[in-house]
Write an enzyme that holds these catalytic residues in place. Structure first.
Site, PDB file in Angstrom:
ATOM      1  N   HIS A   1       2.052   5.375   6.253  1.00 22.57           N
ATOM      2  CA  HIS A   1       1.679   5.923   4.764  1.00 22.57           C
ATOM      3  C   HIS A   1       1.885   7.458   4.824  1.00 22.57           C
ATOM      4  CE1 HIS A   1      -0.667   2.201   5.108  1.00 22.57           C
ATOM      5  NE2 HIS A   1      -0.349   2.013   3.831  1.00 22.57           N
TER       6      HIS A   1
ATOM      7  N   ASP B   1      -1.956   6.569  11.723  1.00 21.56           N
ATOM      8  CA  ASP B   1      -1.088   5.934  10.673  1.00 21.56           C
ATOM      9  C   ASP B   1       0.018   6.601  10.546  1.00 21.56           C
ATOM     10  OD1 ASP B   1      -0.228   4.991   8.326  1.00 21.56           O
ATOM     11  OD2 ASP B   1      -1.926   5.548   6.913  1.00 21.56           O
TER      12      ASP B   1
ATOM     13  N   SER C   1       0.900  -1.196   0.091  1.00 15.15           N
ATOM     14  CA  SER C   1      -0.085   0.033  -0.008  1.00 15.15           C
ATOM     15  C   SER C   1       0.839   1.242   0.077  1.00 15.15           C
ATOM     16  CB  SER C   1      -0.866  -0.173   1.239  1.00 15.15           C
ATOM     17  OG  SER C   1      -0.176  -0.273   2.408  1.00 15.15           O
TER      18      SER C   1
END
Length: 442
Positions: free
Chosen positions: A402, A399, A155
């Site tokens: 990312h 998060d 991802s």
């Protein structure tokens, strides 16, 4: 060397010696006659130094860039794009916004979900010995005209892919031609340039199997076949001109490791009858298998990039026990460098890359290193934290893996464009069997 400034010439020093004198017939003392060999060497040395000084002065403004190999260490006066610092630029504008005509995953759409600070958007990467040009969508699309580019990995690789789609949208509207609702496999077309951009989900690059796919969680024990490349990407290579491989964070989860169809060990499996094996071994084998697969391809003329390990920045705990990433400005390179497990992950993949690159040179296979790790270890401010999902979603973890979009991940595509330009025109020999319309993306 700074442009326009002359460096002083430092003359070589001489060693003091005792001079023997002689007495003439009239009793006067005289020093011995000086032979020409005594002054030829100093005069010649001085002349060479003057010539070098003038030469360097005339060419001090010329910028040199690392050769296309994209190695992480540069030498001499050459510029290494990947060694530098983040510089605050209050006039810097983003390449796109959360209102641009492109798809930004909600999990990385920090501005949409209320991130209050914006200074993290104002930092630009400044290499130590040259400049990194701003991204030019027209230039990029001209470079890749008639070609296909695939992001193969996890991802975070998709994060870079979506960034590139948004950056290119300033010039050409991206058309989603994926023919699937699975966001892990995407395909974007840019018809005016006959360019196709692809995302292929292969988070470990090698074959995996979920023993219990219906009850999959972060802690599910998966089977990982370290010597078998993932068919998700091997089946598509004939239709792809440029590939960007990347993976990292998935290797920290529990696995049972297989080689030649047999269990060789595991990681976090908590089974007494199976040997615990380091995740670094699995990481090494995944890249060894990937590069071996590429090296064994017949007549493959594509351009292959490895994008290096993308570090996470959890502080005050892990993702599930209070960890977060609330910083609002980058570290300096004196404050933060790759170390510990992050350095181990980086070194493991780069060592396999270098070995493969050496073999690839013998076969005419082009492998390049998109070395983003040193730059990104400083960008603890660039993650979504709690601003990458709807505010009402209180169950989501922070998060710190990312990257916000827009944000520092856009710099990866600035790097990519410069590396493609280094290859020169005609850097890919187009083969007749490649057909970008036949990508079978599930």
């Amino acid at each position: 060397m700074e442009s326009g400034k002359a460096n002083p010439i430092e003359l070589p020093t001489t060693t003091t010696t005792t001079t023997t004198t002689t007495t003439t017939t009239n009793g006067n003392l005289h020093k011995p006659l000086i032979n020409t060999k005594h002054f030829i060497l100093p005069v010649t040395t001085l002349a060479i130094l003057i010539i070098l000084h003038l030469y360097i002065g005339n060419f001090s403004d010329h910028r040199l860039i690392n050769p296309p190999a994209g190695n992480s260490t540069g030498g001499g006066d050459k510029c290494n794009l990947f060694q530098g610092s983040w510089v605050f630029d209050d006039e810097r504008e983003t390449y796109y916004t959360n209102e641009s005509k492109c798809i930004i995953d909600d999990r990385q759409n920090c501005m949409k979900y209320g991130r209050p600070d914006t200074d993290f958007l104002k930092w630009r990467w400044q290499p130590d010995k040259c400049d990194l040009p701003e991204f030019d969508a027209v230039e990029f699309l001209e470079v890749v005209r008639g070609k296909s580019l695939a992001f193969i990995g996890d991802s975070v690789g998709r994060n870079q892919m979506q960034s590139l789609v948004c950056m290119l949208a300033a010039e050409a509207y991206p058309i989603d031609v994926s023919h699937t609702n699975d966001t892990r496999f995407r395909r974007w077309a840019f018809p005016p340039y006959n360019f196709t951009l692809v995302a292929i989900w292969s988070p470990l690059l090698v074959k995996t199997r979920d023993p219990n796919p219906e009850n999959f969680t972060r802690n599910s024990l998966m089977n990982l076949y370290l010597d078998e490349a993932d068919e998700a990407w091997t089946s598509e290579l004939d239709n792809i001109d440029i590939t960007i491989f990347s993976t990292g964070q998935w290797f920290f989860r529990p696995f049972t490791y297989y080689e030649k169809g047999e269990i060789i060990g595991c990681h976090f499996c908590n089974q007494e009858n199976i040997t615990e094996i380091s995740l670094y071994y699995a990481y090494q084998m995944a890249f060894k298998t990937t590069f071996t697969t590429l090296l064994n391809l017949q007549n493959y003329t594509g351009l292959i990039f490895l994008r290096t390990f993308s570090p996470q920045h959890f502080e005050n705990g892990d993702y599930n026990n209070g960890g977060n990433c609330i910083r609002t400005k980058p570290f300096t390179k004196q404050e933060m460098k790759l170390d510990g497990y992050k350095l181990m992950m980086y070194s493991t993949q780069v060592n396999e890359f270098k070995a493969a690159q050496k073999e690839g040179e013998k076969k005419g296979l082009k492998l390049r290193l998109l070395d983003t790790s040193d730059a990104m270890i400083m960008r603890a401010d660039g993650h979504p934290n709690h601003y990458g999902h709807p505010a009402s979603d209180n169950k989501s973890y922070p998060d710190c893996v990312h990257w916000c979009m827009p944000g520092p991940v856009d710099t990866w595509n600035e790097f990519l464009l410069e590396m493609l330009k280094m290859e020169g025109e005609g850097f890919i020999e187009r083969t007749p069997q490649r057909n970008t319309t036949k990508l079978n993306l599930r």
